[in-house]
Design a protein around this motif. Sequence first.
Motif, PDB file in Angstrom:
ATOM      1  N   TYR A   1       0.874  -1.056  -0.076  1.00  0.00           N
ATOM      2  CA  TYR A   1       0.009   0.197  -0.013  1.00  0.00           C
ATOM      3  C   TYR A   1       0.975   1.300   0.177  1.00  0.00           C
ATOM      4  O   TYR A   1       1.931   1.173   0.439  1.00  0.00           O
ATOM      5  N   LEU A   2       0.540   2.170  -0.540  1.00  0.00           N
ATOM      6  CA  LEU A   2       1.352   3.469  -0.629  1.00  0.00           C
ATOM      7  C   LEU A   2       1.339   4.226   0.649  1.00  0.00           C
ATOM      8  O   LEU A   2       0.245   4.487   1.610  1.00  0.00           O
ATOM      9  N   ALA A   3       2.488   4.258   1.080  1.00  0.00           N
ATOM     10  CA  ALA A   3       2.870   4.756   2.409  1.00  0.00           C
ATOM     11  C   ALA A   3       2.710   6.113   2.685  1.00  0.00           C
ATOM     12  O   ALA A   3       2.587   7.005   1.721  1.00  0.00           O
ATOM     13  N   PHE A   4       2.639   6.741   3.956  1.00  0.00           N
ATOM     14  CA  PHE A   4       2.298   8.002   4.368  1.00  0.00           C
ATOM     15  C   PHE A   4       3.669   8.027   4.758  1.00  0.00           C
ATOM     16  O   PHE A   4       4.369   8.365   5.835  1.00  0.00           O
ATOM     17  N   ALA A   5       4.622   8.592   3.598  1.00  0.00           N
ATOM     18  CA  ALA A   5       6.193   8.756   3.824  1.00  0.00           C
ATOM     19  C   ALA A   5       6.473   9.083   2.285  1.00  0.00           C
ATOM     20  O   ALA A   5       5.770   8.944   1.190  1.00  0.00           O
TER      21      ALA A   5
ATOM     22  N   PRO B   1       7.261   6.008  -1.701  1.00  0.00           N
ATOM     23  CA  PRO B   1       7.265   4.408  -2.041  1.00  0.00           C
ATOM     24  C   PRO B   1       5.846   3.792  -1.412  1.00  0.00           C
ATOM     25  O   PRO B   1       5.163   4.203  -0.467  1.00  0.00           O
ATOM     26  N   ASP B   2       5.771   2.395  -1.689  1.00  0.00           N
ATOM     27  CA  ASP B   2       4.714   1.542  -1.282  1.00  0.00           C
ATOM     28  C   ASP B   2       5.461   0.929  -0.132  1.00  0.00           C
ATOM     29  O   ASP B   2       6.461   0.686  -0.097  1.00  0.00           O
ATOM     30  N   ALA B   3       4.515   0.986   0.896  1.00  0.00           N
ATOM     31  CA  ALA B   3       4.920  -0.120   1.874  1.00  0.00           C
ATOM     32  C   ALA B   3       4.826  -1.468   1.628  1.00  0.00           C
ATOM     33  O   ALA B   3       3.777  -1.786   0.869  1.00  0.00           O
ATOM     34  N   LEU B   4       5.759  -2.016   1.960  1.00  0.00           N
ATOM     35  CA  LEU B   4       5.768  -3.653   1.416  1.00  0.00           C
ATOM     36  C   LEU B   4       6.431  -4.609   2.558  1.00  0.00           C
ATOM     37  O   LEU B   4       7.088  -5.346   2.641  1.00  0.00           O
TER      38      LEU B   4
END
Length: 538
Positions: free
Chosen positions: A276-280, A501-504
């Motif tokens: 999911y798309l990170a809050f970053a 980035p996406d969180a993975l």
Amino acid sequence: MSFINVLLLAFVLFSFTGCKKAEAPPTAQKTEEPPAYGDTIVVGSIGDASNLIPLLASDSASHDIAGLIYNGLVRYDKNLNLEGDLAESWEVSKDGLEITFHLRNGVKWHDGADFTADDVIYTYKVTIDPKTPTAYSGDFLMVKKAEVLDKYTFRVTYPRPFAPALASWGSAILPKHLLEGKEIAKSELARHPIGTGPYKFVEWKTGEKIVLEANTEYWEGRPYIERYIYRIIPDQATLFLELKSGGVDYTGLTPLQYARQTEFSEFKKNFNKYKYLAFAYTYMGYNLTNPVFQDKRVRKAMSYAIDKQELVDGVLLGLGKSASGPYKPGTWVYNDKVERYDFNPQKARELLAEAGWKDTNGDGLLDKDGKPFEFSIMTNQGNDSRAKTVEIIQKKLKEIGITVKPRVMEWASFLQRIDKKDFEAVVLGWTIGQDPDLFDIWHSSKTNPKELNFITYKNQEVDDLLVKARETFNQEERKKNYFRIQEILADDAPYTFLYVPDALPAVHARFHGIEPAPAGIMHNFIKWHVPKGEQRHK
């Protein structure tokens, strides 16, 4: 569990929070067995914590651990709505200037002492104390009056509307009985914290591991997972090997690991992956006290010279988006109309020439007043994605005549250099809070050591807009202010915003109860469990 509603220095590529609902793996759809207590989760990280008093730490590692040890008065639920934590309920006055919190009765600190409103007022007072080296005083300095009405009632009054007011009380509440009258920066709680949260501190071996155990008396119910071990493994390749061999149960994957190195049956059998798309976001920031970077034409040239899509494709393998500002795409506050700095090396050369940087001797390198254009980019050790980002930036800047010297540093040393402003440029990331307030990172008053505007950015219009945006409850008014701030940041280019980035994350398949949601996967961690027959640690 507590949160700090500000930006955090992130040494990892992502945070375990998000806005879009996390994608769950097909293997996650299992028939759930009744929850059972027991087992240990081993979480792998490339960086160690710095301080387990959240008020004194600005790195994501410290807050990841502290979030399990402490609580705030409020927190975000799985859908990113505010709900009670140590506050059972609250009332907001009609004018929005007064919040009365009704605290939970019967909550205990980990040492057995009662949690009361005295702890809340102590936390407020120590946060605004000028002797406290914290980046988080700004929200609490907005308070006009804080008062204890009785043992379990706390009231706070503001002189004017303050949009982040309620969310700001998600900051960790600290134990008055252990800290009052002492210098907080020298407290043993920095390494031996005592909170009210779902996990108790056990031990911290620097550079090796931090161990927590379940709080059996936790007000929300005893966590099912008995122990939480945070292992520090500074190299991402080694960390991945530990994951595959069973030495780690939960960590974030690099894009390469997610896309290419985990697509085999054995891994899919043993682990669940999420995306999911990170809050970053990741950025290149410039030390604005350095004369070279005080000319915004130079900073804008950098942004034109870097191919962000190459970074998304080459570093993230497409698992993310290019960044144009300090908010993630798709959120209500994101302005998609700002100057985006599409890759344009010719425009970069023109801006540099305007700023006086030219190749005067024909060696292919830019110089000015007899000095070559060269600088170092610092980033942190163990983050392969950031290291690769610097390599690509180095290549792109060389093509327009600029020499870049990469400097990869151990995380603690890196933070020390940041505090001293002993750097030229950095490639770093921010993990961002749910409220769009940006005061702590962009306001010109927040440039002191341990504060978050470490690049020393100063713009009076931005200062004014930051204050206006936090002093209205009207979302449309806030949106106008934040849209304008993004336009100014795009024009001033104090950062080159690189990518979101996406969180993975990957989690061992024996852990059940994981519920992907807009908040990511950690929002219900105390409900994660391992069936008795699958438990590894007794």
